[in-house]
Design a protein around this motif. Structure first.
Motif, PDB file in Angstrom:
ATOM      1  N   ARG A  44       0.830  -1.211   0.000  1.00  0.00           N
ATOM      2  CA  ARG A  44       0.000   0.000   0.000  1.00  0.00           C
ATOM      3  C   ARG A  44       0.861   1.255   0.000  1.00  0.00           C
ATOM      4  NH1 ARG A  44      -3.504   1.296   4.342  1.00  0.00           N
ATOM      5  NH2 ARG A  44      -2.949  -0.432   5.702  1.00  0.00           N
ATOM      6  N   ASP A  97       5.443   3.562  -2.571  1.00  0.00           N
ATOM      7  CA  ASP A  97       6.301   4.700  -2.882  1.00  0.00           C
ATOM      8  C   ASP A  97       7.233   5.026  -1.714  1.00  0.00           C
ATOM      9  OD1 ASP A  97       5.144   4.773  -5.315  1.00  0.00           O
ATOM     10  OD2 ASP A  97       4.242   6.767  -5.140  1.00  0.00           O
ATOM     11  N   MET A 144      -2.918   7.894   5.973  1.00  0.00           N
ATOM     12  CA  MET A 144      -3.058   7.864   4.537  1.00  0.00           C
ATOM     13  C   MET A 144      -3.436   6.427   4.180  1.00  0.00           C
ATOM     14  SD  MET A 144      -0.045   9.098   1.945  1.00  0.00           S
ATOM     15  CE  MET A 144       1.125   8.598   3.144  1.00  0.00           C
ATOM     16  N   ARG A 145      -4.301   6.254   3.178  1.00  0.00           N
ATOM     17  CA  ARG A 145      -4.725   4.904   2.842  1.00  0.00           C
ATOM     18  C   ARG A 145      -3.647   4.148   2.092  1.00  0.00           C
ATOM     19  NH1 ARG A 145      -9.291   3.437   5.555  1.00  0.00           N
ATOM     20  NH2 ARG A 145     -10.946   4.976   5.280  1.00  0.00           N
ATOM     21  N   LYS A 146      -3.020   4.866   1.196  1.00  0.00           N
ATOM     22  CA  LYS A 146      -1.977   4.219   0.405  1.00  0.00           C
ATOM     23  C   LYS A 146      -1.101   5.305  -0.202  1.00  0.00           C
ATOM     24  CE  LYS A 146      -4.849   4.115  -3.728  1.00  0.00           C
ATOM     25  NZ  LYS A 146      -4.980   3.531  -5.059  1.00  0.00           N
ATOM     26  N   ASN A 147       0.050   4.904  -0.617  1.00  0.00           N
ATOM     27  CA  ASN A 147       0.922   5.821  -1.325  1.00  0.00           C
ATOM     28  C   ASN A 147       1.658   5.004  -2.364  1.00  0.00           C
ATOM     29  OD1 ASN A 147       2.525   7.945  -2.123  1.00  0.00           O
ATOM     30  ND2 ASN A 147       4.065   7.558  -0.541  1.00  0.00           N
ATOM     31  N   VAL A 148       1.045   4.911  -3.506  1.00  0.00           N
ATOM     32  CA  VAL A 148       1.653   4.116  -4.563  1.00  0.00           C
ATOM     33  C   VAL A 148       1.215   4.691  -5.912  1.00  0.00           C
ATOM     34  CG1 VAL A 148      -0.181   2.439  -4.116  1.00  0.00           C
ATOM     35  CG2 VAL A 148       1.679   1.825  -5.633  1.00  0.00           C
ATOM     36  N   THR A 149       2.180   4.869  -6.770  1.00  0.00           N
ATOM     37  CA  THR A 149       1.868   5.409  -8.080  1.00  0.00           C
ATOM     38  C   THR A 149       1.199   4.324  -8.919  1.00  0.00           C
ATOM     39  OG1 THR A 149       3.860   6.687  -7.857  1.00  0.00           O
ATOM     40  CG2 THR A 149       2.845   6.666 -10.027  1.00  0.00           C
ATOM     41  N   ALA A 150      -0.015   4.625  -9.390  1.00  0.00           N
ATOM     42  CA  ALA A 150      -0.790   3.608 -10.090  1.00  0.00           C
ATOM     43  C   ALA A 150      -0.128   3.215 -11.401  1.00  0.00           C
ATOM     44  CB  ALA A 150      -2.199   4.130 -10.352  1.00  0.00           C
ATOM     45  N   LYS A 151       0.199   4.235 -12.161  1.00  0.00           N
ATOM     46  CA  LYS A 151       0.710   3.953 -13.492  1.00  0.00           C
ATOM     47  C   LYS A 151       2.199   4.180 -13.490  1.00  0.00           C
ATOM     48  CE  LYS A 151      -0.678   3.980 -18.138  1.00  0.00           C
ATOM     49  NZ  LYS A 151      -1.933   3.665 -18.807  1.00  0.00           N
ATOM     50  N   GLN A 195       9.278  13.489  -3.202  1.00  0.00           N
ATOM     51  CA  GLN A 195       8.728  12.943  -1.965  1.00  0.00           C
ATOM     52  C   GLN A 195       9.802  12.886  -0.877  1.00  0.00           C
ATOM     53  OE1 GLN A 195       6.274   9.242  -2.229  1.00  0.00           O
ATOM     54  NE2 GLN A 195       7.852   8.316  -0.966  1.00  0.00           N
ATOM     55  N   ARG A 253      -0.938  13.593   5.996  1.00  0.00           N
ATOM     56  CA  ARG A 253      -1.314  12.262   6.446  1.00  0.00           C
ATOM     57  C   ARG A 253      -0.099  11.349   6.374  1.00  0.00           C
ATOM     58  NH1 ARG A 253      -6.920  10.994   3.341  1.00  0.00           N
ATOM     59  NH2 ARG A 253      -7.025   9.284   4.822  1.00  0.00           N
ATOM     60  N   GLN A 254       0.009  10.474   7.338  1.00  0.00           N
ATOM     61  CA  GLN A 254       1.158   9.584   7.416  1.00  0.00           C
ATOM     62  C   GLN A 254       0.691   8.148   7.196  1.00  0.00           C
ATOM     63  OE1 GLN A 254       4.217  11.145   9.446  1.00  0.00           O
ATOM     64  NE2 GLN A 254       3.216  13.098   9.033  1.00  0.00           N
ATOM     65  N   MET A 255       1.609   7.210   7.407  1.00  0.00           N
ATOM     66  CA  MET A 255       1.234   5.815   7.208  1.00  0.00           C
ATOM     67  C   MET A 255       0.392   5.287   8.371  1.00  0.00           C
ATOM     68  SD  MET A 255       4.782   4.484   5.531  1.00  0.00           S
ATOM     69  CE  MET A 255       4.463   2.757   5.717  1.00  0.00           C
ATOM     70  N   PHE A 256       0.261   6.119   9.433  1.00  0.00           N
ATOM     71  CA  PHE A 256      -0.519   5.693  10.596  1.00  0.00           C
ATOM     72  C   PHE A 256      -1.291   6.908  11.113  1.00  0.00           C
ATOM     73  CE2 PHE A 256       3.977   6.335  11.150  1.00  0.00           C
ATOM     74  CZ  PHE A 256       3.978   7.518  11.878  1.00  0.00           C
ATOM     75  N   LYS A 277      10.176  15.003   2.732  1.00  0.00           N
ATOM     76  CA  LYS A 277      10.335  14.370   4.037  1.00  0.00           C
ATOM     77  C   LYS A 277      11.555  14.919   4.768  1.00  0.00           C
ATOM     78  CE  LYS A 277       8.159   9.938   3.081  1.00  0.00           C
ATOM     79  NZ  LYS A 277       8.441   8.504   2.919  1.00  0.00           N
ATOM     80  N   LEU A 311       9.626  10.448  -6.789  1.00  0.00           N
ATOM     81  CA  LEU A 311      10.140   9.910  -5.534  1.00  0.00           C
ATOM     82  C   LEU A 311      11.157  10.857  -4.909  1.00  0.00           C
ATOM     83  CD1 LEU A 311      10.502   6.164  -6.494  1.00  0.00           C
ATOM     84  CD2 LEU A 311       8.932   7.116  -4.819  1.00  0.00           C
TER      85      LEU A 311
END
Lengths: 384, 602
Positions: free
Chosen positions: A369, A372, B550-557, B573, B526-529, B577, B570
């Motif tokens: 999930r 990235d 955050m629900r997810k953090n992933v590039t779809a395409k 990103q 929003r963070q991972m928790f 941070k 990235l």
């Protein structure tokens, strides 16, 4: 070291009838007639110049993408494919994919594409809601899409992919569910479900449409995963689902960091050597490409990737696969020992984002999930 | 050339509100008396600092000695002393006024009297100065000199029968002003045979000359190589040079009682020659030093932090240099986990703070983050000990505190009738206590006791906005008064962030806590928790917000062929941070800290 291993070919067709406002691929709205003959010749001239380098490697997959490759006539596609076949050896079970628009003007060509050697169709459906399709700038309708899927089957394509998008402007969760259910009912072998990403330099970026809230998008994503799973489609990549292990062989090659040669305007290639990989890409604009194709000038840029950079690119691709990668692949593709990144692996493992065991590395559900964030850890600290 | 006869000297202060044309008027005097050639006259020579010129206010007292030949053909020595026009510098104002025998009160013919002017005039009257009203800007279309004259009589209560109308801009009436000065202003008294007695009006640090002090001599004489003593500081020096400003710095051989001039005596920094101190002869000191010397202590405090931590050394040097010239600027190192390295600085008031901040940024090129201003509180402990604290971390444990006292200022506000209601409501909301209300013609004078902290935060801006800019404000420190202050702490996922704690009145703790926690919620990504942001007084949580994970953090395409775009994403990103501070495992952007630490944007 991979000199006799298989190779994938990517063939780019850089035209579309019109540009969609979310698309940032190298495509150009077609004005007047497509220079089909010249472009087909150019693709083969382009290939000829790479033969000294890759001529001995068998071709495992060919992907004709775009743009809209189905703007090419079946005979043009046949010329390209037979041209490739005359120059390179084909793996026995080669996968040849063609991207097609599910519009009525193209469905009647499907049978002829199959005769030309295409083994797999990928239909850019995106949505089954007419209002949504209009917003996305697509030129087909729900009915067109339904008919196209049927036409593919009728034409003998037993391997067919549908491209869907979710998280679309104004989209509600039930719309997304309807889309996926409609798609499943058409029984394709493969589904690609992409969350809409607003890319820079697109009309959607300069004039951002209102997108559904993150939590809704997350619900759509979960609903899609669930329904696909229930219907026998296994997720094998972030956005890709396949029935009966009919994964896209071409895309698997990308994710497993294999080599590929790109032909056509703006096409990217990656060719590996013992300890490095060379990336290069062709002239982006169709006219420049046609003018330069006979010489080295067709190559617009070149980049050598090695060391940490190579590891980063490997991880970027390989971790997109749900099953990750087996350890020997890392060594094979990067020419480096996994020991170089052991600290990061340990850290991610401790954080509950990665599974690392003796034979395989892949993300946990949580790591998948937050892919990235995981991949970012492998970014080399200084840019090359 | 220069007359020294006491009868022919006039020491005159110029009192005016900001923008009422004081500096332009002074320029006219200089021009009229030939103090500078036309070429040397750049606009407003008396305001010498760039910043003063830009803001149109006087920060340091300045003086000019002019030779004036009156209509009757008599030569006079006119010493004009410009007074700082802002409440932060009221002590300097009172010192400047002490040095004079008369003052001209400059009032804008269209704007009328403002609160600060009233305060300065009352100081002048209390010191026994003769006041000459000068109605300036009569060339403006909106000018109404008669009305303004009546207002001066009404509000300030001084006789306006000799009031002069002029326009410093056009030059109209300037001669009349000068004539009125020699006619109505008294000449100084002083005994030149007595021991030296001189008042320091101002001191500043010059890179080439060292400390230069502006003096008014009351008794005696002063020459180069005289041995002198500063009575309050007890330090001894030898006079190196004396002179006057014409306005050019001009050496003279002697300064005599009644005159105004400068002194250079090898004083290392301005703390050796404090404003208000008495200068006397080391060998035969005066038996009666001048009254009124006060050690002025800072009232407003703020942390100044670096945007680029690498500049720490030059920051320290810049503060050192500024304090050479500014005895009221206090600073000491401070470290904040949120903002890094910086200094805790003490200022006379908000303007003083802004000026220091601007000078650091402009003259020294240092980029700063300034925290919200606070004030100094007096704490009485159970053991009866008193101490001053200016930041939450200095607060003793609750069980040791007997009482916290906060500084109260008496605030005078002058405004047209129609705004009185709103201003009173505003003052009450700021915990004010009404002392008096006076109806003075068109204007109303409101007098309130207000906590200084309320005044320094955003009071002035709010006052201006509720009165459409018509209300004016003056205040002075009154006393420390018991107040129910408490420490408001902030926690992120249970970790207390010390640098975010603020001292606040208990009544306001919950409201403010809620407000700030909400602002932080909006600024923390929003963070991972899930992230909990809480505000607490002691162990009691007064506000809480949760930033959902955050629900997810992933590039779809990810177009397999071209990785460069994905890489850029990235990198962005990662950079984002890196800019954040980690509290526990939570990444917090600096803006979230600033939401608490900085004055809220209105």
């Amino acid at each position: 070291m991979q000199r006799s291993t298989a190779l994938s070919l990517y063939v780019h067709v850089p035209w579309c009838e019109s540009k969609c406002p979310y698309c940032d691929f190298n495509s150009h709205a077609l004005r007047g007639k497509l220079p089909e003959r010249a472009y087909v010749d150019a693709l083969l001239i382009d290939l000829d110049q790479h033969l000294p380098e890759v001529g001995h490697r068998p071709v495992n997959s060919i992907f004709m993408g775009g743009g809209t490759p189905s703007l090419l006539s079946p005979s043009a596609v046949a010329t390209v494919l037979s041209g490739i076949r005359a120059r390179l050896s084909w793996a026995p079970d080669i996968e040849v994919t063609l991207e097609a628009n599910p519009s009525s003007s193209e469905t009647h060509k499907f049978g002829a594409y199959r005769d030309a050697g295409v083994t797999r169709l990928s239909l850019g459906v995106q949505s089954f809601q007419d209002a949504q399709l209009a917003r996305l700038g697509r030129i087909h309708t729900r009915q067109d899409a339904l008919e196209a899927a049927q036409a593919a089957r009728d034409s003998g394509f037993d391997n067919c992919n549908l491209d869907l998008m979710f998280g679309l402007p104004g989209q509600r969760i039930e719309h997304a569910i309807d889309d996926i259910e409609t798609a499943i009912a058409l029984r394709p072998t493969h589904l690609s479900c992409y969350q809409l990403t607003i890319e820079p330099h697109t009309p959607f970026h300069s004039q951002a449409p209102e997108l559904p809230p993150d939590d809704d998008v997350w619900c759509m994503h979960r609903a899609i995963q669930l329904r696909l799973q229930q219907s026998g489609y296994a997720q094998y990549e972030v956005s890709a689902y396949a029935k009966d292990r009919r994964r896209s062989r071409h895309n698997m090659n990308y994710w497993r960091f294999g080599d590929y040669l790109g032909l056509g305007a703006g096409a990217h290639s990656k060719i590996s050597y013992a300890d490095r990989a060379i990336r290069f890409w062709k002239d982006k604009h169709p006219n420049d490409y046609l003018n330069h194709v006979a010489t080295e000038r067709r190559i617009a840029g070149r980049r050598e990737v090695r060391g940490r950079e190579l590891i980063f690119e490997f991880m970027l691709n390989a971790l997109r696969l749900r099953d990750g990668f087996e350890l020997p692949l890392f060594q094979r593709r990067t020419g480096q020992s996994i020991g170089r990144i052991i600290d990061m692996l340990d850290e991610l493992k401790t954080a509950g984002l990665l599974y690392v065991d003796g034979s395989r590395i892949n993300t946990t559900d949580r790591g998948y999930r937050f892919l990235d964030d995981v991949v970012e850890r492998f970014l080399p600290s200084t840019s090359p | 050339m220069v007359v020294h006869d006491l009868q022919r000297i006039r020491n005159v202060a110029i009192i005016a509100h900001v923008d009422h044309g004081k500096s332009t008027l002074a320029d006219r005097f200089i021009q009229r008396c030939g103090g500078l050639s036309a070429r040397e006259m750049s606009a407003q020579v008396l305001d010498s600092m760039d910043l003063e010129r830009e803001r149109g206010i006087t920060i340091k007292a300045q003086s000019v000695s002019l030779s004036y030949k009156s209509a009757g053909g008599i030569e006079y020595q006119l010493n004009f002393i410009d007074t700082p026009g802002h409440v932060d510098f009221s002590y300097e104002v009172s010192r400047s006024l002490t040095a004079c025998d008369g003052a001209i009160l400059v009032v804008d013919a269209s704007q009328g009297v403002e609160a600060q002017t009233v305060a300065n005039c009352h100081t002048a009257v209390d010191l026994g100065l003769e006041l000459l009203p000068v109605i300036n800007k009569i060339d403006l279309p909106a000018a109404d000199p008669q009305r303004v004259t009546a207002e001066i009589e009404n509000i300030i209560g001084i006789d306006c029968s000799h009031a002069v109308f002029c326009s410093a801009k056009t030059g109209q009436g300037i001669d009349e002003v000068l004539e009125a000065i020699v006619k109505y202003m008294p000449s100084p008294v002083g005994n030149r045979r007595e021991s030296l007695k001189a008042l320091i009006l101002d001191s500043w640090f010059d890179n080439y000359l060292g400390t230069v002090s502006l003096l008014r001599l009351f008794d005696g004489r002063l020459k180069a190589r005289d041995r002198i003593t500063m009575i309050a500081s007890g330090r001894n020096y030898v006079v190196e040079q004396i002179g006057i400003f014409t306005p050019k710095r001009t050496k003279v051989t002697e300064l005599r009682a009644g005159e105004v001039g400068y002194l250079i005596a090898g004083v290392k920094d301005v703390k050796g020659a404090r404003v208000g101190d008495t200068v006397t002869s080391t060998d035969s000191p005066t038996t009666a030093p001048l009254e009124g010397f006060r050690e002025i202590s800072p009232r407003v405090f703020a942390g100044l932090f670096l945007v680029n931590s690498g500049e720490y050394e030059s920051f320290r040097e810049a503060l050192e240099r500024l304090s050479l010239n500014d005895a009221s600027l206090h600073y000491e190192p401070e470290t904040s986990e949120a903002l890094g390295y910086g200094f805790r600085c003490g200022f006379l008031g908000m303007l003083h703070m802004e000026i220091i901040q601007e000078r650091l940024e402009r003259e020294y090129g240092i980029e700063l983050i300034t925290t919200a201003p606070t004030v100094a509180y007096e704490v009485v402990t159970m053991s009866g000990r008193r101490c001053m604290i200016d930041r939450p971390s200095q607060l003793p444990a609750p069980s040791e505190i007997k009482q916290v006292r906060e500084p109260i200022v008496e605030t005078r506000m002058l405004m047209p009738h129609e705004y009185v209601g709103t201003v009173i409501t505003m003052c009450i909301n700021k915990r004010g206590m009404q002392r008096d209300i006076r109806y003075l013609g068109r204007q109303v004078m409101l007098i309130f006791d207000l906590p200084l902290i309320e005044v320094v935060l955003d009071f002035f801006d709010k006052l201006k906005s509720v009165s459409r800019g018509y209300a004016s404000l003056d205040f002075e420190f009154k006393e420390f008064r018991p107040a129910d202050m408490c420490k408001l702490d902030f926690m992120i996922n249970g970790d207390k962030v010390d640098s975010l704690s603020i001292l606040i009145h208990r009544q306001q703790a919950q409201f403010r806590g809620r407000e700030l926690v909400k602002r932080m919620r909006d600024l923390i990504p929003r963070q991972m928790f899930d992230v909990a942001v809480q505000a607490a007084v002691g162990s009691r949580i007064v506000a809480r917000e949760t930033i959902r994970a955050m629900r997810k953090n992933v590039t779809a395409k990810c177009y397999g062929g071209d990785v460069s775009r994905k890489r850029k994403l990235l990198e962005k990103q990662k950079k984002g941070k890196q800019k954040m501070k980690k509290i526990g495992s939570v990444e917090i952007p600096q803006e979230a800290f600033m939401a608490v630490l900085r004055v809220e944007a209105k």
